[in-house]
Scaffold this motif. Structure first.
Motif, PDB file in Angstrom:
ATOM      1  N   LYS A 197       0.214  -1.850 -17.442  1.00  0.00           N
ATOM      2  CA  LYS A 197       1.371  -2.335 -16.694  1.00  0.00           C
ATOM      3  C   LYS A 197       1.286  -1.982 -15.210  1.00  0.00           C
ATOM      4  CE  LYS A 197       3.976   1.807 -17.850  1.00  0.00           C
ATOM      5  NZ  LYS A 197       5.114   2.354 -18.557  1.00  0.00           N
ATOM      6  N   GLY A 198       2.003  -2.757 -14.397  1.00  0.00           N
ATOM      7  CA  GLY A 198       2.133  -2.453 -12.979  1.00  0.00           C
ATOM      8  C   GLY A 198       3.172  -1.364 -12.769  1.00  0.00           C
ATOM      9  N   LYS A 199       3.095  -0.703 -11.608  1.00  0.00           N
ATOM     10  CA  LYS A 199       4.012   0.395 -11.309  1.00  0.00           C
ATOM     11  C   LYS A 199       4.295   0.410  -9.810  1.00  0.00           C
ATOM     12  CE  LYS A 199       4.242   5.398 -12.054  1.00  0.00           C
ATOM     13  NZ  LYS A 199       3.493   6.552 -12.583  1.00  0.00           N
ATOM     14  N   LEU A 200       5.586   0.550  -9.465  1.00  0.00           N
ATOM     15  CA  LEU A 200       5.998   0.594  -8.063  1.00  0.00           C
ATOM     16  C   LEU A 200       7.052   1.688  -7.910  1.00  0.00           C
ATOM     17  CD1 LEU A 200       6.036  -0.692  -5.193  1.00  0.00           C
ATOM     18  CD2 LEU A 200       7.814  -2.220  -6.037  1.00  0.00           C
ATOM     19  N   GLU A 235       3.972   5.051  -4.678  1.00  0.00           N
ATOM     20  CA  GLU A 235       2.919   4.639  -5.603  1.00  0.00           C
ATOM     21  C   GLU A 235       3.025   3.140  -5.847  1.00  0.00           C
ATOM     22  OE1 GLU A 235       1.150   5.790 -10.020  1.00  0.00           O
ATOM     23  OE2 GLU A 235       2.768   6.985  -9.145  1.00  0.00           O
ATOM     24  N   ALA A 236       1.880   2.466  -5.847  1.00  0.00           N
ATOM     25  CA  ALA A 236       1.836   1.034  -6.110  1.00  0.00           C
ATOM     26  C   ALA A 236       0.560   0.738  -6.902  1.00  0.00           C
ATOM     27  CB  ALA A 236       1.850   0.244  -4.807  1.00  0.00           C
ATOM     28  N   GLN A 245       0.849  -1.192   0.000  1.00  0.00           N
ATOM     29  CA  GLN A 245       0.000   0.000   0.000  1.00  0.00           C
ATOM     30  C   GLN A 245       0.884   1.242   0.000  1.00  0.00           C
ATOM     31  OE1 GLN A 245      -3.399  -0.209   0.037  1.00  0.00           O
ATOM     32  NE2 GLN A 245      -3.181  -2.430  -0.037  1.00  0.00           N
ATOM     33  N   GLU A 246       0.382   2.331  -0.522  1.00  0.00           N
ATOM     34  CA  GLU A 246       1.104   3.594  -0.456  1.00  0.00           C
ATOM     35  C   GLU A 246       1.305   3.962   1.007  1.00  0.00           C
ATOM     36  OE1 GLU A 246      -0.816   6.533  -2.916  1.00  0.00           O
ATOM     37  OE2 GLU A 246      -0.679   5.260  -4.684  1.00  0.00           O
TER      38      GLU A 246
END
Length: 163
Positions: A88-91, A78-79, A45-46
């Motif tokens: 797409k996923g982003k972390l 950011e998640a 989580q953020e």
């Protein structure tokens, strides 16, 4: 006379030892870090913290200023997990500082970890045009593996007590 010389020698040695109790880590010094655990964007989580470990001793003037194994805390900024239609996923993780053995913080400048999955939206659109099920194709996940290496940059000159 021997006692006076011995006393002076002891005092000088103690002053030299005291002088080396504080060192300054200069702004711009690179601190190599490695992620302690595997982190998936879908599982965090953020605001959650992520641990990084100093990979080697940071020496200043022959003194260990930052010992290997010191933990730096990163914060998830950011998640986003990957979704259907190829998104797409982003972390993104920000590593702001670490706490030194003397209890003081050592601050970093602009130390962000950015992990992105692969965008598969074009593939999803093409498949969708021909089959109607392209929206089912997900983008790839954003995953930071354990041991992922990051170079943190010291933000400002920081005096450290080494004893």
């Amino acid at each position: 006379m021997k006692k006076i010389c011995f006393t002076i020698a002891v005092l000088l040695a103690s002053l030299m030892t005291t002088a080396q109790e504080q060192v300054t880590v200069k702004s711009g010094t690179i601190i190599p870090l490695a992620a302690v655990d595997r982190v998936k964007a879908a599982d965090v989580q953020e605001g959650q913290t992520v641990d990084f470990r100093v990979m080697r001793d940071i020496m200043v003037d022959g003194v260990c200023a930052v010992p290997q194994g010191t933990i730096a805390k990163g914060k998830v900024v950011e998640a986003r997990k990957s979704t259907v239609a190829g998104t797409k996923g982003k972390l993104i993780i920000n590593i702001a500082n670490l706490t030194l053995p003397d209890g003081n913080p050592l601050y970093f400048s602009n130390t962000d970890v950015r992990i992105y999955g692969k965008n598969r939206t074009p593939v999803a659109v093409v498949v969708g045009l021909f089959t109607g099920i392209g929206f089912l194709i997900p983008g790839s996940k954003a995953v930071m593996p354990a041991g992922y290496e990051v170079q943190a940059t010291v933000a400002a000159n920081t005096t450290i007590s080494t004893k």
